[in-house]
Motif scaffolding. Structure first.
Motif, mmCIF file in Angstrom:
data_model
loop_
_atom_site.group_PDB
_atom_site.id
_atom_site.type_symbol
_atom_site.label_atom_id
_atom_site.label_comp_id
_atom_site.label_asym_id
_atom_site.label_seq_id
_atom_site.Cartn_x
_atom_site.Cartn_y
_atom_site.Cartn_z
ATOM 1 N N VAL A 122 0.878 -1.161 0.000
ATOM 2 C CA VAL A 122 0.000 0.000 0.000
ATOM 3 C C VAL A 122 0.915 1.210 0.000
ATOM 4 O O VAL A 122 1.828 1.315 0.825
ATOM 5 C CB VAL A 122 -0.936 0.011 1.230
ATOM 6 C CG1 VAL A 122 -1.804 1.259 1.223
ATOM 7 C CG2 VAL A 122 -1.794 -1.248 1.258
ATOM 8 N N LEU A 123 0.701 2.090 -0.961
ATOM 9 C CA LEU A 123 1.480 3.321 -1.054
ATOM 10 C C LEU A 123 0.655 4.454 -0.445
ATOM 11 O O LEU A 123 -0.401 4.215 0.131
ATOM 12 C CB LEU A 123 1.818 3.599 -2.519
ATOM 13 C CG LEU A 123 2.487 2.441 -3.282
ATOM 14 C CD1 LEU A 123 2.745 2.833 -4.736
ATOM 15 C CD2 LEU A 123 3.765 1.999 -2.609
ATOM 16 N N THR A 124 1.104 5.685 -0.581
ATOM 17 C CA THR A 124 0.378 6.790 0.042
ATOM 18 C C THR A 124 -0.959 7.074 -0.636
ATOM 19 O O THR A 124 -1.905 7.496 0.022
ATOM 20 C CB THR A 124 1.225 8.084 0.029
ATOM 21 O OG1 THR A 124 1.549 8.416 -1.317
ATOM 22 C CG2 THR A 124 2.488 7.907 0.848
ATOM 23 N N LYS A 125 -1.055 6.806 -1.943
ATOM 24 C CA LYS A 125 -2.272 7.142 -2.678
ATOM 25 C C LYS A 125 -2.861 6.001 -3.488
ATOM 26 O O LYS A 125 -3.837 6.193 -4.202
ATOM 27 C CB LYS A 125 -2.007 8.335 -3.601
ATOM 28 C CG LYS A 125 -1.594 9.575 -2.827
ATOM 29 C CD LYS A 125 -1.379 10.757 -3.709
ATOM 30 C CE LYS A 125 -0.961 11.926 -2.823
ATOM 31 N NZ LYS A 125 -0.950 13.180 -3.531
ATOM 32 N N THR A 126 -2.277 4.818 -3.402
ATOM 33 C CA THR A 126 -2.773 3.674 -4.158
ATOM 34 C C THR A 126 -2.288 2.385 -3.522
ATOM 35 O O THR A 126 -1.433 2.397 -2.638
ATOM 36 C CB THR A 126 -2.331 3.752 -5.637
ATOM 37 O OG1 THR A 126 -3.020 2.769 -6.388
ATOM 38 C CG2 THR A 126 -0.842 3.546 -5.785
ATOM 39 N N ARG A 127 -2.821 1.289 -4.005
ATOM 40 C CA ARG A 127 -2.313 -0.021 -3.586
ATOM 41 C C ARG A 127 -2.075 -0.861 -4.825
ATOM 42 O O ARG A 127 -2.699 -0.658 -5.870
ATOM 43 C CB ARG A 127 -3.255 -0.720 -2.614
ATOM 44 C CG ARG A 127 -4.558 -1.165 -3.230
ATOM 45 C CD ARG A 127 -5.430 -1.862 -2.206
ATOM 46 N NE ARG A 127 -6.670 -2.279 -2.826
ATOM 47 C CZ ARG A 127 -7.431 -3.246 -2.368
ATOM 48 N NH1 ARG A 127 -7.085 -3.909 -1.279
ATOM 49 N NH2 ARG A 127 -8.552 -3.567 -2.974
ATOM 50 N N LEU A 128 -1.179 -1.808 -4.681
ATOM 51 C CA LEU A 128 -0.786 -2.670 -5.787
ATOM 52 C C LEU A 128 -1.395 -4.049 -5.602
ATOM 53 O O LEU A 128 -1.174 -4.703 -4.581
ATOM 54 C CB LEU A 128 0.737 -2.782 -5.841
ATOM 55 C CG LEU A 128 1.317 -3.739 -6.881
ATOM 56 C CD1 LEU A 128 1.003 -3.265 -8.294
ATOM 57 C CD2 LEU A 128 2.817 -3.880 -6.672
ATOM 58 N N LEU A 129 -2.181 -4.478 -6.583
ATOM 59 C CA LEU A 129 -2.709 -5.838 -6.607
ATOM 60 C C LEU A 129 -1.797 -6.650 -7.506
ATOM 61 O O LEU A 129 -1.520 -6.260 -8.632
ATOM 62 C CB LEU A 129 -4.133 -5.857 -7.166
ATOM 63 C CG LEU A 129 -5.153 -4.966 -6.481
ATOM 64 C CD1 LEU A 129 -6.493 -5.082 -7.185
ATOM 65 C CD2 LEU A 129 -5.275 -5.323 -5.007
ATOM 66 N N CYS A 130 -1.331 -7.777 -7.013
ATOM 67 C CA CYS A 130 -0.412 -8.616 -7.785
ATOM 68 C C CYS A 130 -0.927 -10.033 -7.838
ATOM 69 O O CYS A 130 -1.452 -10.538 -6.851
ATOM 70 C CB CYS A 130 0.963 -8.653 -7.122
ATOM 71 S SG CYS A 130 1.835 -7.108 -7.140
ATOM 72 N N TYR A 131 -0.759 -10.660 -8.994
ATOM 73 C CA TYR A 131 -1.034 -12.089 -9.083
ATOM 74 C C TYR A 131 0.099 -12.750 -9.846
ATOM 75 O O TYR A 131 0.869 -12.092 -10.536
ATOM 76 C CB TYR A 131 -2.420 -12.369 -9.674
ATOM 77 C CG TYR A 131 -2.602 -12.068 -11.132
ATOM 78 C CD1 TYR A 131 -2.575 -13.086 -12.074
ATOM 79 C CD2 TYR A 131 -2.831 -10.776 -11.575
ATOM 80 C CE1 TYR A 131 -2.764 -12.826 -13.417
ATOM 81 C CE2 TYR A 131 -3.031 -10.501 -12.911
ATOM 82 C CZ TYR A 131 -2.994 -11.531 -13.828
ATOM 83 O OH TYR A 131 -3.172 -11.267 -15.154
ATOM 84 N N PRO A 132 0.237 -14.061 -9.695
ATOM 85 C CA PRO A 132 1.397 -14.766 -10.254
ATOM 86 C C PRO A 132 1.574 -14.572 -11.763
ATOM 87 O O PRO A 132 0.606 -14.512 -12.516
ATOM 88 C CB PRO A 132 1.093 -16.237 -9.927
ATOM 89 C CG PRO A 132 0.240 -16.173 -8.700
ATOM 90 C CD PRO A 132 -0.610 -14.952 -8.885
ATOM 91 N N LYS A 133 2.834 -14.477 -12.173
ATOM 92 C CA LYS A 133 3.280 -14.403 -13.571
ATOM 93 C C LYS A 133 2.901 -13.090 -14.242
ATOM 94 O O LYS A 133 2.789 -13.014 -15.453
ATOM 95 C CB LYS A 133 2.759 -15.591 -14.399
ATOM 96 C CG LYS A 133 2.983 -16.968 -13.799
ATOM 97 C CD LYS A 133 4.342 -17.246 -13.239
ATOM 98 C CE LYS A 133 5.498 -17.130 -14.169
ATOM 99 N NZ LYS A 133 6.796 -17.088 -13.495
ATOM 100 N N ALA A 134 2.714 -12.029 -13.444
ATOM 101 C CA ALA A 134 2.368 -10.724 -14.016
ATOM 102 C C ALA A 134 3.232 -9.626 -13.388
ATOM 103 O O ALA A 134 2.732 -8.595 -12.959
ATOM 104 C CB ALA A 134 0.881 -10.432 -13.833
ATOM 105 N N ALA A 135 4.527 -9.863 -13.335
ATOM 106 C CA ALA A 135 5.527 -8.900 -12.845
ATOM 107 C C ALA A 135 5.416 -8.604 -11.360
ATOM 108 O O ALA A 135 5.956 -7.623 -10.879
ATOM 109 C CB ALA A 135 5.475 -7.602 -13.653
ATOM 110 N N SER A 136 4.748 -9.447 -10.599
ATOM 111 C CA SER A 136 4.495 -9.137 -9.194
ATOM 112 C C SER A 136 5.769 -9.030 -8.356
ATOM 113 O O SER A 136 5.907 -8.097 -7.565
ATOM 114 C CB SER A 136 3.539 -10.157 -8.581
ATOM 115 O OG SER A 136 3.991 -11.472 -8.780
ATOM 116 N N ARG A 137 6.702 -9.935 -8.522
ATOM 117 C CA ARG A 137 7.926 -9.888 -7.707
ATOM 118 C C ARG A 137 8.758 -8.647 -8.048
ATOM 119 O O ARG A 137 9.191 -7.917 -7.166
ATOM 120 C CB ARG A 137 8.752 -11.156 -7.906
ATOM 121 C CG ARG A 137 10.018 -11.151 -7.051
ATOM 122 C CD ARG A 137 10.756 -12.443 -7.134
ATOM 123 N NE ARG A 137 9.971 -13.450 -6.402
ATOM 124 C CZ ARG A 137 10.152 -14.745 -6.522
ATOM 125 N NH1 ARG A 137 11.064 -15.228 -7.323
ATOM 126 N NH2 ARG A 137 9.427 -15.586 -5.830
#
Length: 184
Positions: free
Chosen positions: A3-18
């Protein structure tokens, strides 16, 4: 999850998440970081309540590229029965894809929706194929502070080995995959 100051990052496998998680840790103001215990720690779903009041960003990947990366990963690290499509385990990418399309049509579309919701859910989507520029553009538009010099200094991680495990398939099969993933 990040969670950043103004957004959050949704990540799922094999889509640049790491990689994206590492980049944002270095270049953005992170207010919450679930850590790196395992991939479950940095993969995050739209349904996760933390930061849900903020705009959500997710990266999606072209279905053929996603399946290619997934198969490549399994060929290098082993198959598991935790994922439905692993039942299509095969040493040939073409045979694997045929199995997925025949037995589980639209599997990736359904899988991705578990993580990032449906288009009407309001998630801001960036394409994996242009992830750097698209995510930076989204962050700028949201007013999220980003140190682009630090962003560009983080090396790409989690490579596939396409020389050892090529993912070429006939055009007819490509068309079948894309037709089965029409919602994606």
């Amino acid at each position: 999850m990040l969670v950043l100051t103004k957004t959050r990052l949704l990540c799922y496998p094999k889509a640049a998440s790491r990689w994206l998680t590492q980049v944002m840790r270095e270049a953005c103001a992170v207010t919450y970081d679930s850590g790196e215990k395992d991939s479950a720690a940095y993969h995050a779903r739209l349904s996760d309540p933390l930061g849900s009041e903020l705009p959500s960003i997710a990266v999606v990947r072209h279905p053929l590229a996603w399946y290619g990366s997934y198969w490549n990963h399994r060929m290098r690290h082993g198959w598991t029965k935790d994922h439905t499509i692993d039942r299509g385990e095969h040493t040939s990418f073409e045979a694997f894809l045929e199995s997925v399309v025949d037995e589980y049509p639209g599997w990736l579309s359904k899988y991705a929706r578990q993580w990032v919701g449906k288009p009407r859910d309001g998630v801001i989507v960036a394409r994996y194929e242009n992830v750097r520029d698209e995510v930076l553009s989204i962050l700028r538009a949201l007013g999220e502070p980003v140190d682009e010099e630090k962003w560009d200094s983080v090396p790409v991680v989690n490579f596939s080995d396409y020389k050892r495990f090529p993912v070429d398939v006939p055009n007819e099969l490509k068309e079948r995959v894309l037709a089965s993933e029409a919602e994606f």
